[in-house]
Scaffold this motif. Structure first.
Motif, PDB file in Angstrom:
ATOM      1  N   ASP A   1      32.759  44.891  41.890  1.00 50.38           N
ATOM      2  CA  ASP A   1      33.592  45.133  40.717  1.00 50.38           C
ATOM      3  C   ASP A   1      34.959  44.466  40.920  1.00 50.38           C
ATOM      4  O   ASP A   1      35.611  44.663  41.943  1.00 50.38           O
ATOM      5  N   VAL A   2      35.382  43.679  39.949  1.00 48.53           N
ATOM      6  CA  VAL A   2      36.638  42.923  40.056  1.00 48.53           C
ATOM      7  C   VAL A   2      37.813  43.614  39.370  1.00 48.53           C
ATOM      8  O   VAL A   2      38.933  43.118  39.420  1.00 48.53           O
ATOM      9  N   ASP A   3      37.562  44.767  38.766  1.00 46.96           N
ATOM     10  CA  ASP A   3      38.622  45.462  38.035  1.00 46.96           C
ATOM     11  C   ASP A   3      39.825  45.787  38.915  1.00 46.96           C
ATOM     12  O   ASP A   3      40.965  45.751  38.456  1.00 46.96           O
ATOM     13  N   TRP A   4      39.598  46.086  40.181  1.00 52.27           N
ATOM     14  CA  TRP A   4      40.686  46.507  41.072  1.00 52.27           C
ATOM     15  C   TRP A   4      41.754  45.432  41.240  1.00 52.27           C
ATOM     16  O   TRP A   4      42.911  45.755  41.495  1.00 52.27           O
ATOM     17  N   ILE A   5      41.411  44.174  41.070  1.00 58.18           N
ATOM     18  CA  ILE A   5      42.407  43.099  41.205  1.00 58.18           C
ATOM     19  C   ILE A   5      42.844  42.566  39.834  1.00 58.18           C
ATOM     20  O   ILE A   5      44.016  42.296  39.610  1.00 58.18           O
ATOM     21  N   ILE A   6      41.920  42.415  38.907  1.00 55.14           N
ATOM     22  CA  ILE A   6      42.248  41.806  37.613  1.00 55.14           C
ATOM     23  C   ILE A   6      43.111  42.720  36.749  1.00 55.14           C
ATOM     24  O   ILE A   6      44.083  42.272  36.144  1.00 55.14           O
ATOM     25  N   VAL A   7      42.803  43.999  36.692  1.00 56.11           N
ATOM     26  CA  VAL A   7      43.545  44.904  35.806  1.00 56.11           C
ATOM     27  C   VAL A   7      45.028  44.966  36.169  1.00 56.11           C
ATOM     28  O   VAL A   7      45.885  44.741  35.307  1.00 56.11           O
TER      29      VAL A   7
ATOM     30  N   LEU B   1      41.383  32.293  39.417  1.00 54.39           N
ATOM     31  CA  LEU B   1      40.840  33.369  40.247  1.00 54.39           C
ATOM     32  C   LEU B   1      39.392  33.052  40.566  1.00 54.39           C
ATOM     33  O   LEU B   1      38.614  32.705  39.671  1.00 54.39           O
ATOM     34  N   GLN B   2      39.048  33.173  41.836  1.00 54.34           N
ATOM     35  CA  GLN B   2      37.661  33.007  42.249  1.00 54.34           C
ATOM     36  C   GLN B   2      37.089  34.399  42.479  1.00 54.34           C
ATOM     37  O   GLN B   2      37.597  35.158  43.297  1.00 54.34           O
ATOM     38  N   LEU B   3      36.059  34.726  41.727  1.00 52.82           N
ATOM     39  CA  LEU B   3      35.495  36.066  41.721  1.00 52.82           C
ATOM     40  C   LEU B   3      34.103  36.072  42.329  1.00 52.82           C
ATOM     41  O   LEU B   3      33.332  35.133  42.139  1.00 52.82           O
TER      42      LEU B   3
END
Length: 133
Positions: free
Chosen positions: A1-7, A25-27
């Motif tokens: 889950d990428v929410d922790w960095i993007i949000v 951003l590389q996800l």
């Protein structure tokens, strides 16, 4: 889950960015961009769209899913990036000083892009009024 960095990043860039024009951003995982589910279930999607509604400095965002080397595209974000490239910051922040002719010329230039014309007219509905000049 990428929410922790993007949000949190999107929240900061929403109001506190005057200079950053390109974000890459590389996800390791994707972002749900399907219209029926993304806007209600994906925090990253919602945060990026909300960020771009306010951020007038960013002109390019590259979200790369590294495991597939795919670029993630979010249509709403792409729309605001396009507006920023057209000079949305100038039109929105210097609303009162912007000559009417400059607004009209941009609308003429973008006449085939209904979404852009709608956005510009929503910023300055007085453009629809006839003038004697």
């Amino acid at each position: 889950d990428v929410d922790w960095i993007i949000v949190p990043l999107a929240q900061v860039l929403q109001h506190h960015n005057e200079t950053l024009q390109t974000l890459t951003l590389q996800l390791t995982t994707g972002i749900d961009c399907h219209p029926s589910t993304a806007s209600t279930h994906n925090l990253s999607y919602k945060a990026l769209v909300k960020m771009m509604e306010h951020n007038t400095s960013l002109k390019e965002i590259n979200l790369i899913r590294t495991d597939r080397q795919l670029r993630i595209r979010i249509p709403e974000v792409e729309f605001y990036l396009y507006l920023n490239k057209l000079g949305r910051k100038q039109f929105r922040d210097n609303f009162d000083e912007m000559p009417r002719q400059k607004w009209i010329q941009l609308i003429i230039d973008q006449r085939t892009n209904v979404a852009v014309v709608h956005y510009l007219l929503s910023l300055n509905p007085s453009l629809l009024l006839l003038t004697n000049s």
